[in-house]
Scaffold this motif. Structure first.
Motif, PDB file in Angstrom:
ATOM      1  N   ASN A   2       0.809  -1.213   0.000  1.00  0.00           N
ATOM      2  CA  ASN A   2       0.000   0.000   0.000  1.00  0.00           C
ATOM      3  C   ASN A   2       0.840   1.260   0.000  1.00  0.00           C
ATOM      4  O   ASN A   2       0.384   2.300  -0.487  1.00  0.00           O
ATOM      5  CB  ASN A   2      -0.971  -0.018   1.179  1.00  0.00           C
ATOM      6  CG  ASN A   2      -2.117  -0.991   0.961  1.00  0.00           C
ATOM      7  OD1 ASN A   2      -3.028  -0.721   0.207  1.00  0.00           O
ATOM      8  ND2 ASN A   2      -2.050  -2.149   1.605  1.00  0.00           N
ATOM      9  N   ALA A   3       2.070   1.194   0.505  1.00  0.00           N
ATOM     10  CA  ALA A   3       2.968   2.342   0.405  1.00  0.00           C
ATOM     11  C   ALA A   3       3.301   2.613  -1.058  1.00  0.00           C
ATOM     12  O   ALA A   3       3.289   3.767  -1.514  1.00  0.00           O
ATOM     13  CB  ALA A   3       4.246   2.086   1.205  1.00  0.00           C
ATOM     14  N   TRP A   4       3.582   1.552  -1.805  1.00  0.00           N
ATOM     15  CA  TRP A   4       3.870   1.724  -3.237  1.00  0.00           C
ATOM     16  C   TRP A   4       2.647   2.259  -3.970  1.00  0.00           C
ATOM     17  O   TRP A   4       2.748   3.169  -4.795  1.00  0.00           O
ATOM     18  CB  TRP A   4       4.299   0.385  -3.841  1.00  0.00           C
ATOM     19  CG  TRP A   4       4.661   0.503  -5.292  1.00  0.00           C
ATOM     20  CD1 TRP A   4       5.871   0.857  -5.819  1.00  0.00           C
ATOM     21  CD2 TRP A   4       3.783   0.273  -6.409  1.00  0.00           C
ATOM     22  NE1 TRP A   4       5.798   0.863  -7.203  1.00  0.00           N
ATOM     23  CE2 TRP A   4       4.536   0.519  -7.584  1.00  0.00           C
ATOM     24  CE3 TRP A   4       2.450  -0.098  -6.537  1.00  0.00           C
ATOM     25  CZ2 TRP A   4       3.987   0.387  -8.859  1.00  0.00           C
ATOM     26  CZ3 TRP A   4       1.898  -0.229  -7.792  1.00  0.00           C
ATOM     27  CH2 TRP A   4       2.674   0.013  -8.946  1.00  0.00           C
ATOM     28  N   LEU A   5       1.474   1.694  -3.660  1.00  0.00           N
ATOM     29  CA  LEU A   5       0.243   2.127  -4.318  1.00  0.00           C
ATOM     30  C   LEU A   5      -0.070   3.593  -4.015  1.00  0.00           C
ATOM     31  O   LEU A   5      -0.373   4.381  -4.911  1.00  0.00           O
ATOM     32  CB  LEU A   5      -0.928   1.258  -3.860  1.00  0.00           C
ATOM     33  CG  LEU A   5      -1.005  -0.146  -4.444  1.00  0.00           C
ATOM     34  CD1 LEU A   5      -1.986  -1.003  -3.655  1.00  0.00           C
ATOM     35  CD2 LEU A   5      -1.411  -0.101  -5.912  1.00  0.00           C
ATOM     36  N   LEU A   6       0.018   3.962  -2.740  1.00  0.00           N
ATOM     37  CA  LEU A   6      -0.271   5.335  -2.342  1.00  0.00           C
ATOM     38  C   LEU A   6       0.689   6.314  -2.998  1.00  0.00           C
ATOM     39  O   LEU A   6       0.288   7.360  -3.509  1.00  0.00           O
ATOM     40  CB  LEU A   6      -0.176   5.465  -0.817  1.00  0.00           C
ATOM     41  CG  LEU A   6      -1.450   5.244  -0.014  1.00  0.00           C
ATOM     42  CD1 LEU A   6      -1.127   5.198   1.472  1.00  0.00           C
ATOM     43  CD2 LEU A   6      -2.468   6.327  -0.296  1.00  0.00           C
ATOM     44  N   GLY A   7       1.983   5.971  -2.977  1.00  0.00           N
ATOM     45  CA  GLY A   7       2.979   6.860  -3.570  1.00  0.00           C
ATOM     46  C   GLY A   7       2.725   7.092  -5.042  1.00  0.00           C
ATOM     47  O   GLY A   7       2.859   8.222  -5.539  1.00  0.00           O
ATOM     48  N   ARG A   8       2.332   6.055  -5.735  1.00  0.00           N
ATOM     49  CA  ARG A   8       2.046   6.205  -7.164  1.00  0.00           C
ATOM     50  C   ARG A   8       0.818   7.079  -7.391  1.00  0.00           C
ATOM     51  O   ARG A   8       0.835   7.995  -8.214  1.00  0.00           O
ATOM     52  CB  ARG A   8       1.839   4.839  -7.806  1.00  0.00           C
ATOM     53  CG  ARG A   8       1.337   4.956  -9.240  1.00  0.00           C
ATOM     54  CD  ARG A   8       1.379   3.684 -10.006  1.00  0.00           C
ATOM     55  NE  ARG A   8       0.850   3.902 -11.363  1.00  0.00           N
ATOM     56  CZ  ARG A   8       0.986   3.050 -12.354  1.00  0.00           C
ATOM     57  NH1 ARG A   8       1.644   1.927 -12.173  1.00  0.00           N
ATOM     58  NH2 ARG A   8       0.482   3.324 -13.541  1.00  0.00           N
ATOM     59  N   GLU A   9      -0.268   6.788  -6.661  1.00  0.00           N
ATOM     60  CA  GLU A   9      -1.498   7.547  -6.861  1.00  0.00           C
ATOM     61  C   GLU A   9      -1.298   9.028  -6.543  1.00  0.00           C
ATOM     62  O   GLU A   9      -1.776   9.903  -7.274  1.00  0.00           O
ATOM     63  CB  GLU A   9      -2.620   6.976  -5.970  1.00  0.00           C
ATOM     64  CG  GLU A   9      -3.011   5.552  -6.285  1.00  0.00           C
ATOM     65  CD  GLU A   9      -3.555   5.379  -7.690  1.00  0.00           C
ATOM     66  OE1 GLU A   9      -4.180   6.311  -8.214  1.00  0.00           O
ATOM     67  OE2 GLU A   9      -3.329   4.310  -8.279  1.00  0.00           O
ATOM     68  N   GLY A  51      -1.057  14.153   1.329  1.00  0.00           N
ATOM     69  CA  GLY A  51      -0.337  13.321   0.367  1.00  0.00           C
ATOM     70  C   GLY A  51      -0.371  13.879  -1.038  1.00  0.00           C
ATOM     71  O   GLY A  51       0.635  13.883  -1.744  1.00  0.00           O
ATOM     72  N   ALA A  52      -1.541  14.383  -1.465  1.00  0.00           N
ATOM     73  CA  ALA A  52      -1.660  14.945  -2.815  1.00  0.00           C
ATOM     74  C   ALA A  52      -0.785  16.188  -2.965  1.00  0.00           C
ATOM     75  O   ALA A  52      -0.126  16.378  -3.998  1.00  0.00           O
ATOM     76  CB  ALA A  52      -3.114  15.281  -3.110  1.00  0.00           C
ATOM     77  N   ARG A  97       8.509   7.623  -4.001  1.00  0.00           N
ATOM     78  CA  ARG A  97       7.067   7.346  -4.008  1.00  0.00           C
ATOM     79  C   ARG A  97       6.704   6.403  -2.860  1.00  0.00           C
ATOM     80  O   ARG A  97       5.690   6.607  -2.187  1.00  0.00           O
ATOM     81  CB  ARG A  97       6.654   6.724  -5.350  1.00  0.00           C
ATOM     82  CG  ARG A  97       6.769   7.664  -6.524  1.00  0.00           C
ATOM     83  CD  ARG A  97       5.905   7.201  -7.691  1.00  0.00           C
ATOM     84  NE  ARG A  97       6.221   5.857  -8.131  1.00  0.00           N
ATOM     85  CZ  ARG A  97       6.974   5.568  -9.191  1.00  0.00           C
ATOM     86  NH1 ARG A  97       7.499   6.542  -9.923  1.00  0.00           N
ATOM     87  NH2 ARG A  97       7.200   4.319  -9.537  1.00  0.00           N
ATOM     88  N   ALA A  98       7.518   5.376  -2.653  1.00  0.00           N
ATOM     89  CA  ALA A  98       7.233   4.418  -1.585  1.00  0.00           C
ATOM     90  C   ALA A  98       7.327   5.079  -0.210  1.00  0.00           C
ATOM     91  O   ALA A  98       6.496   4.803   0.674  1.00  0.00           O
ATOM     92  CB  ALA A  98       8.202   3.232  -1.667  1.00  0.00           C
ATOM     93  N   LEU A  99       8.319   5.953  -0.019  1.00  0.00           N
ATOM     94  CA  LEU A  99       8.466   6.636   1.265  1.00  0.00           C
ATOM     95  C   LEU A  99       7.296   7.578   1.516  1.00  0.00           C
ATOM     96  O   LEU A  99       6.769   7.653   2.630  1.00  0.00           O
ATOM     97  CB  LEU A  99       9.786   7.413   1.292  1.00  0.00           C
ATOM     98  CG  LEU A  99      10.135   8.113   2.612  1.00  0.00           C
ATOM     99  CD1 LEU A  99      10.138   7.125   3.766  1.00  0.00           C
ATOM    100  CD2 LEU A  99      11.490   8.813   2.502  1.00  0.00           C
TER     101      LEU A  99
END
Length: 239
Positions: free
Chosen positions: A156-163, A211-212, A187-189
């Motif tokens: 979910n860290a990878w997913l969130l960072g990408r989005e 985040g955005a 992005r992952a961080l």
């Protein structure tokens, strides 16, 4: 620009008028989705209890509805909040760019509703799909006590960072997007930091907005580095 500096700038802009406006809209819509879900669930349970002639159906239905809605809010909040934010992401990114990156704001392309909707659906699909793929691995690691949580945190860290970085990047790329300019580890961080904020009650309502905005700072920093490298003597040259 470091992820933590980007987060600090994002938090500092939460009191700006345009950001506050989007914050109120996204929080109200997110909470409204769960209230609507709870009301529909309550109605369905009351009808089910009445059909099976279970006494105290109204009270029992309310109790079960509150329990299920509460658990759903905890597990599905990230998915719903990001899906909602997708519809207002352009306003958040535009507010950050107008204040910190005026040149980028002038060249940005406003995303049409159809593309916003498509991005939201794809994001939800990625989230559901990757979490389902991670489920067997998490189940195998449940005996470790912490392994399952780490698997889901990484995914979910990878997913969130990408989005969160795509929200800004899509305003500055063609209709067929090139690769996101923000490095995968940044992005992952960012995703891990926002995921951590989402675990804190009340702060989790601010997390998607933070985040955005932070993703916008990281994207603009990455684009500036790319452009500087292209202009340098050792960068790419025209044939």
């Amino acid at each position: 620009m470091s992820v933590f500096k980007a987060l600090g700038l994002a938090i500092g802009q939460l009191t700006d008028g345009p950001v506050l406006k989007v914050l109120f809209k996204s929080v109200a819509l997110t909470v409204g989705v769960f209230i609507g879900f709870g009301a529909l669930l309550y109605w369905g349970l009351v009808q089910a209890f009445a059909a099976y002639d279970i006494s105290g159906g109204g009270v029992a239905g309310a109790a079960v509805a509150v329990l299920i809605a509460g658990v759903s809010f905890w597990f599905l909040f990230r998915l719903v909040a990001l899906a909602v934010l997708q519809f207002f992401a352009d306003e958040v990114v535009a507010a950050v760019e107008a204040k910190h990156y005026p040149e980028a704001a002038r060249t940005a392309q406003k995303l049409p509703f159809r593309r916003d909707l498509a991005n939201s659906v794809r994001g939800m699909g990625r989230t559901i799909g990757l979490n389902l793929l991670a489920l067997p691995i998490a189940a195998a690691l449940v005996v470790t006590g912490i392994g399952s949580a780490l698997v889901f945190l990484a995914v979910n860290a990878w997913l969130l960072g990408r989005e969160l970085t795509d929200m800004a990047w899509l305003r500055h790329c063609a209709s067929e997007p090139a690769e996101n300019p923000v490095s995968w580890h940044r992005r992952a961080l960012l995703g891990a930091a926002v995921a951590a904020i989402m675990l804190v009650p009340f702060a989790n309502l601010l997390a998607p907005m933070i985040g955005a905005a932070a993703g916008t700072h990281l994207t603009q920093s990455a684009l500036a580095q790319r452009n500087e490298k292209a202009r340098s003597p050792d960068g790419p040259r025209d044939a």
